[in-house]
Scaffold this active site. Structure first.
Site, PDB file in Angstrom:
ATOM      1  CG  HIS A  85      -7.300  -1.961  -1.673  1.00  0.00           C
ATOM      2  ND1 HIS A  85      -6.600  -2.052  -2.857  1.00  0.00           N
ATOM      3  CD2 HIS A  85      -8.605  -1.950  -2.020  1.00  0.00           C
ATOM      4  CE1 HIS A  85      -7.459  -2.078  -3.867  1.00  0.00           C
ATOM      5  NE2 HIS A  85      -8.681  -2.007  -3.379  1.00  0.00           N
TER       6      HIS A  85
ATOM      7  CD  GLU B  42      -2.833  -1.297   0.153  1.00  0.00           C
ATOM      8  OE1 GLU B  42      -3.073  -0.277  -0.542  1.00  0.00           O
ATOM      9  OE2 GLU B  42      -3.334  -2.412  -0.084  1.00  0.00           O
TER      10      GLU B  42
ATOM     11  CD  GLU C   8      -5.904  11.943  -3.771  1.00  0.00           C
ATOM     12  OE1 GLU C   8      -5.049  12.430  -4.549  1.00  0.00           O
ATOM     13  OE2 GLU C   8      -6.507  12.591  -2.902  1.00  0.00           O
TER      14      GLU C   8
END
Length: 230
Positions: free
Chosen positions: A150, A9, A52
């Site tokens: 995620h 990530e 975002e």
């Protein structure tokens, strides 16, 4: 054969553009089976977290500020992955961030020859279909109900299951797809040390033999009688 499935990530889409790696999750496979060994770490990105990106993985600057920078965890990460092939979905993205962080702290890069891209394999296996991790989980019946956002380790576990299915499932050698991507050779039976148990002998009691003979006398027109007569 030891392989590592991993996911990352990040703060955005481009390490070259100033984005950083904030989480990595690695799952160890041996002969396409999860061993239970994992590596998981969060990293302070030393920069802000765009909203975002935070909406995708839920990792915000306040949380990441409590974790070490990548340099502090690089030794443990590299010791875990060692020289194993590295499997990722859209692997060029994950490799760009992993190697970008390694270069930034003056370490050797991971050679791209070790890269296995499950997205590329899925495109070859299922042309014209959707190839996202979610789509592949649906195709192969892999439960992803707990994937609300995620997460590197969660996604690595899901991807490990997808990878096994893409390579033919647990019985890899039985695949009938002639144009399937080449799989990494598995360890052969002769290369795996196995403890051999001595044969065990089971005695049949005389009473059991007598009851069996009596039962056979009750069978009408037994097939073995026709064989004997023929």
């Amino acid at each position: 054969m030891r392989e590592i499935v991993f996911d990352t990530e990040t703060t955005g889409l481009s390490f070259a553009g100033g984005d950083r790696l904030v989480e990595i999750g690695c799952v160890e496979l041996f002969n396409r089976c999860e061993t239970g060994e994992i590596f998981h770490a969060y990293f302070h990105p030393e920069r802000d977290m765009p909203e975002e990106a935070a909406r995708v993985h839920g990792l915000r600057a306040e949380f990441l500020a409590r974790h070490p920078v990548f340099t502090a965890g690089a030794d443990d990460l590299m010791a875990f992955i060692a020289d194993a092939p590295l499997i990722a979905h859209n692997a060029h993205f994950d490799f760009s961030f992993l190697n970008g962080e390694l270069a930034r702290c003056g370490r050797d890069l991971v050679c791209l020859s070790r890269m296995i891209d499950t997205q590329a394999i899925a495109r070859q296996r299922h042309p014209g279909a959707k190839h996202s991790l979610d789509a592949l989980c649906s195709r192969y019946g892999i439960d992803r109900s707990h994937r609300v956002q995620h997460g590197a380790l969660l996604d690595a576990h899901l991807l490990a299951q997808v990878y096994v299915e893409l390579m033919g499932g647990r019985q890899i050698g039985l695949t009938l797809v002639s144009d399937a991507p080449a799989a990494t050779p598995l360890a052969t039976a002769s290369s795996i040390a196995r403890a051999v148990r001595p044969p065990r002998r089971f005695a049949v009691l005389e009473g059991d033999k007598a009851r069996h003979r009596a039962f056979l006398q009750t069978v009408v027109a037994p097939l073995w009688g026709e064989v004997a007569a023929g």
